[in-house]
Design a protein around this motif. Structure first.
Motif, short mmCIF file in Angstrom:
data_model
loop_
_atom_site.label_atom_id
_atom_site.label_comp_id
_atom_site.label_asym_id
_atom_site.label_seq_id
_atom_site.Cartn_x
_atom_site.Cartn_y
_atom_site.Cartn_z
N ASP A 115 135.35 -34.70 103.31
CA ASP A 115 135.77 -35.65 103.83
C ASP A 115 137.31 -36.34 103.98
O ASP A 115 138.18 -37.21 104.10
N GLN A 116 137.20 -35.46 102.66
CA GLN A 116 138.50 -36.04 101.61
C GLN A 116 139.84 -36.16 102.36
O GLN A 116 140.94 -37.42 101.98
N GLN A 117 140.16 -35.35 102.73
CA GLN A 117 141.25 -35.19 103.33
C GLN A 117 141.85 -36.59 104.95
O GLN A 117 142.89 -37.11 104.88
N TRP A 122 133.44 -39.92 81.31
CA TRP A 122 132.67 -40.66 82.56
C TRP A 122 133.23 -42.20 81.97
O TRP A 122 132.79 -42.59 80.89
N CYS A 123 132.95 -43.27 83.51
CA CYS A 123 132.69 -44.95 82.99
C CYS A 123 132.39 -45.26 84.39
O CYS A 123 131.19 -44.72 84.62
N SER A 124 131.68 -46.74 84.34
CA SER A 124 131.46 -47.62 85.26
C SER A 124 132.38 -47.77 86.33
O SER A 124 133.18 -48.78 85.79
N GLN A 180 125.66 -37.63 92.74
CA GLN A 180 126.29 -38.41 92.31
C GLN A 180 126.99 -39.29 93.08
O GLN A 180 126.44 -40.24 94.35
N GLY A 181 127.43 -38.65 94.10
CA GLY A 181 128.11 -39.85 95.47
C GLY A 181 127.28 -39.34 96.78
O GLY A 181 127.25 -40.93 97.95
N LEU A 182 125.89 -38.94 96.50
CA LEU A 182 124.60 -39.16 97.49
C LEU A 182 123.48 -40.31 96.53
O LEU A 182 123.52 -41.10 97.60
N TRP A 217 134.60 -40.51 99.33
CA TRP A 217 134.09 -41.75 99.96
C TRP A 217 133.81 -42.56 99.40
O TRP A 217 134.46 -43.94 99.15
N ASN A 218 132.42 -42.87 98.89
CA ASN A 218 132.36 -43.32 97.24
C ASN A 218 134.01 -44.47 96.90
O ASN A 218 134.33 -45.21 96.95
N SER A 219 134.16 -43.54 96.13
CA SER A 219 135.53 -43.71 95.83
C SER A 219 136.19 -44.82 96.27
O SER A 219 137.11 -45.33 95.98
N THR A 220 136.90 -44.19 97.12
CA THR A 220 138.04 -44.99 98.46
C THR A 220 137.30 -45.94 98.94
O THR A 220 137.91 -47.00 98.52
N SER A 260 132.22 -37.24 90.98
CA SER A 260 131.03 -36.04 89.90
C SER A 260 131.48 -34.33 90.28
O SER A 260 130.42 -34.25 89.68
N ILE A 261 132.13 -33.87 91.22
CA ILE A 261 131.87 -32.06 90.94
C ILE A 261 133.53 -31.87 91.74
O ILE A 261 133.64 -30.41 89.56
N SER A 262 134.68 -31.89 92.05
CA SER A 262 135.98 -31.80 91.49
C SER A 262 136.22 -31.06 90.05
O SER A 262 135.89 -33.48 89.44
N SER A 322 125.30 -52.26 88.32
CA SER A 322 125.02 -50.53 88.46
C SER A 322 124.90 -49.93 89.55
O SER A 322 124.08 -50.92 89.88
N PHE A 323 124.72 -48.54 90.15
CA PHE A 323 124.02 -48.39 91.24
C PHE A 323 122.95 -48.28 90.07
O PHE A 323 121.67 -48.02 90.69
N GLY A 324 122.59 -47.59 89.01
CA GLY A 324 121.59 -47.18 88.11
C GLY A 324 121.07 -45.55 89.22
O GLY A 324 119.21 -45.29 88.28
N ILE A 327 146.95 -47.37 85.32
CA ILE A 327 147.07 -46.98 86.31
C ILE A 327 145.17 -46.30 86.15
O ILE A 327 144.95 -45.57 84.46
N TYR A 328 143.89 -45.91 87.37
CA TYR A 328 142.64 -45.24 86.78
C TYR A 328 143.03 -43.94 87.03
O TYR A 328 143.06 -43.85 88.76
N ILE A 329 142.27 -42.98 87.09
CA ILE A 329 142.60 -41.43 87.66
C ILE A 329 140.96 -41.15 87.38
O ILE A 329 140.67 -40.85 86.07
N1 UDP Z 1 132.37 -42.69 89.44
C1 UDP Z 1 131.70 -43.82 87.73
N2 UDP Z 1 132.20 -42.64 87.22
C2 UDP Z 1 132.99 -41.75 86.84
C3 UDP Z 1 133.45 -41.01 88.10
C4 UDP Z 1 132.58 -41.84 89.17
O1 UDP Z 1 130.22 -44.05 87.99
O2 UDP Z 1 133.90 -41.75 86.43
C5 UDP Z 1 130.71 -43.19 90.99
C6 UDP Z 1 131.88 -43.61 91.17
O3 UDP Z 1 131.45 -45.19 91.09
C7 UDP Z 1 131.37 -43.34 93.14
C8 UDP Z 1 130.86 -41.43 92.59
O4 UDP Z 1 130.33 -41.79 90.95
O5 UDP Z 1 130.04 -44.10 93.29
C9 UDP Z 1 131.18 -40.49 93.01
O6 UDP Z 1 131.40 -40.58 94.39
P1 UDP Z 1 133.05 -39.87 95.22
O7 UDP Z 1 131.65 -39.79 97.12
O8 UDP Z 1 134.06 -40.97 94.94
O9 UDP Z 1 133.02 -38.61 94.94
P2 UDP Z 1 132.35 -37.36 95.05
O10 UDP Z 1 131.46 -37.85 93.38
O11 UDP Z 1 131.16 -36.78 96.08
O12 UDP Z 1 132.93 -36.14 95.32
#
Ligand code: UDP
Length: 467
Positions: free
Chosen positions: A380-382, A338-340, A14-16, A359-362, A281-283, A250-252, A275-277
């Motif tokens: 890369d998260q650190q 999951w959410c948008s 998803q992150g790519l 990086w996308n989330s950040t 998509s992987i961890s 949306s990304f789509g 607060i959003y937590i």
């Molecule tokens: N994302 C989302 N809904 C969620 C969680 C994540 O749409 O509930 C999207 C988020 O907007 C981002 C991607 O999934 O574009 C996650 O990419 P990121 O680089 O932050 O983390 P990764 O999943 O690669 O660890």
């Protein structure tokens, strides 16, 4: 004029997929046609509803039903992606050509450097889209060009050591990307990166498109003379950024299904209170860590929206089942699978993002002006967390205890810092607003990212025409 055809290729995560899809939409705006290809496992799951005109989807093989999921043999999977992916991507390009669609260029994201080799054998120009900050590209470049031992061993003698690489902010041991540390658990990662940096060596004029923008990383974008970087970000749907295309909401290409009721729930909450937590998509957090998260959230007394993924539909209710204080959590907040995320981060009620610092989330948080509690896990998260805390000052980073757990009290402390009334929190929130403005400025027509992408496309077209 006949429109140009481009191919955008990405690893099935998803992150790519998200930044690559957004990049594909940018290409559409230049009048091009774009084919977006990812591996079959993701292609089958992707929500591909109503792609914009000119965008079509295709897939290459990764030999897997499920793709990259926790618990699989990652090394084997990565080898399959490369071998089967190379063969089937080549077939895709050749078939396209035989049907009269010649690709003028191939774009690919990180960890599929074999795409450059496929493109090379077919004599089609290829370009990497680097979907991490420019700072990370620099660190890897330095690692493979003379600084390997220094980076790998940073902190082994002196845990307080700090490394000054040319053009970059100082790095302490905990800021180094996890793939470059001696305890890296992912053996596939470094050889893949090495191949990517070999690709640059073979190119006459290596150019990379980077999901960042000029004002965010002015030094890192210019740190390496041998690779020209073009900041073209943030790669975020237009409706949440420059608003030029309000239909782009949306990304789509979501691989997960969300619930729908969270926006209505957010609507009922005061501005900046939620607060959003989310950990991307992987961890996956351990049960013990989830319990501490719950303790920290409940201790903060604030409403929260917490994403806990169900990686497999058959997992039923998923991991939140195991949380001991579920009833209390449901009273104070909402847990969704999951959410948008861009929609959530753009909602006025959201005041802080507890993020794994992908990086996308950040970048999405920064572009939406939401301050962060950075809770990095790997890759890369650190480094991203360090940039958030030290460079852009839009958040704070959590500390772990001796067992590697972030305790509830620590989470509560960080939340108080970011959303509370202390001067540090106020400054963080002012900075978040500032960067939101600058991100939008960069993305809009005539902004630095827009100009950089146009300049890059012009350059490759001139080269293709042999002028
Ligand atoms: N994302 C989302 N809904 C969620 C969680 C994540 O749409 O509930 C999207 C988020 O907007 C981002 C991607 O999934 O574009 C996650 O990419 P990121 O680089 O932050 O983390 P990764 O999943 O690669 O660890």
């Amino acid at each position: 004029m006949v429109p140009l055809n481009y191919l955008v290729v990405t690893f099935p995560a998803q992150g790519l997929i998200n930044p690559a899809l957004q990049f594909a939409k940018r290409l559409l705006h230049t009048g091009a046609h774009v084919t977006f290809a990812t591996a079959g496992s993701a292609y089958r799951r992707m929500a591909k509803s109503d792609p914009p005109q000119g965008l079509s989807f295709a897939s290459f093989s990764d030999g897997s039903e499920e793709g990259l999921r926790p618990g699989i043999d990652v090394e084997q999977y990565m080898a399959d992606v490369e071998q089967l992916g190379s063969e089937t991507l080549r077939d895709l390009v050749v078939t396209s050509f035989n049907e009269g669609h010649k690709f003028a260029g191939i774009f690919y994201t990180t960890i599929v450097p074999w795409v450059a080799q496929v493109a090379h054998t077919l004599q089609i120009p290829s370009t990497l889209i680097w979907v991490q900050p420019a700072t990370l590209l620099d660190i890897y470049y330095y690692y493979f060009n003379g600084y390997g031992d220094i980076i790998r061993n940073l902190g082994t003698d002196d845990p307080l050591a700090s490394l000054h690489l040319p053009g970059l902010p100082p790095l302490t041991p905990r800021d180094v990307p996890s793939f470059l540390t001696p305890d890296n658990q992912y053996a596939f990662s470094l050889p893949l990166m090495r191949v990517q940096f070999e690709v640059f060596k073979e190119e006459k004029n290596p150019r990379v498109l980077v999901n960042t923008f000029d004002a965010l990383e002015p030094g890192p974008l210019k740190a390496i003379g041998k690779v020209t970087m073009f900041g073209i970000g943030p790669l975020i749907p237009s409706a949440f950024l420059d608003g030029q295309d309000p239909l782009d909401k949306s990304f789509g290409g979501d691989l997960f299904r969300g619930s729908k009721d969270y926006i209505r729930w957010l609507d009922t909450k005061p501005e900046g209170s939620v607060i959003y937590i989310s950990f991307g998509s992987i961890s996956v957090l351990s049960n013990a860590q989830n319990e501490e998260m719950a303790r920290g959230l409940l201790g903060s007394g604030r409403p929260f929206l917490w994403v806990i993924r169900k990686d497999k539909e058959e997992e039923g209710e998923g991991e939140q089942d195991q949380l001991s204080c579920m009833e209390e959590l449901e009273q104070k907040g909402m847990i969704v699978p999951w959410c948008s995320q861009v929609e959530v981060l753009s909602h006025a009620s959201v005041g802080c993002f507890v993020t794994h610092s992908g990086w996308n989330s950040t970048f999405e948080s920064l572009a939406c002006g939401v301050p962060m509690v950075a809770f990095p896990q790997w890759s890369d998260q650190q480094t991203n967390a360090m940039l958030v805390e030290n460079e852009w000052k839009v958040g704070v980073r959590v500390n772990t205890n001796e067992r590697g757990i972030v305790e509830g009290d620590e989470i509560k402390r960080c939340l108080e810092l970011v959303v509370g009334d202390r001067e540090q929190g106020k400054e963080i929130r002012r900075n978040a607003k500032k960067w939101k403005g600058l991100a939008r400025e960069a993305a809009k027509e005539g902004g630095s990212s827009d100009r950089n992408l146009k300049a890059f496309l012009e350059e490759i077209q001139i080269e293709a025409n042999g002028h």
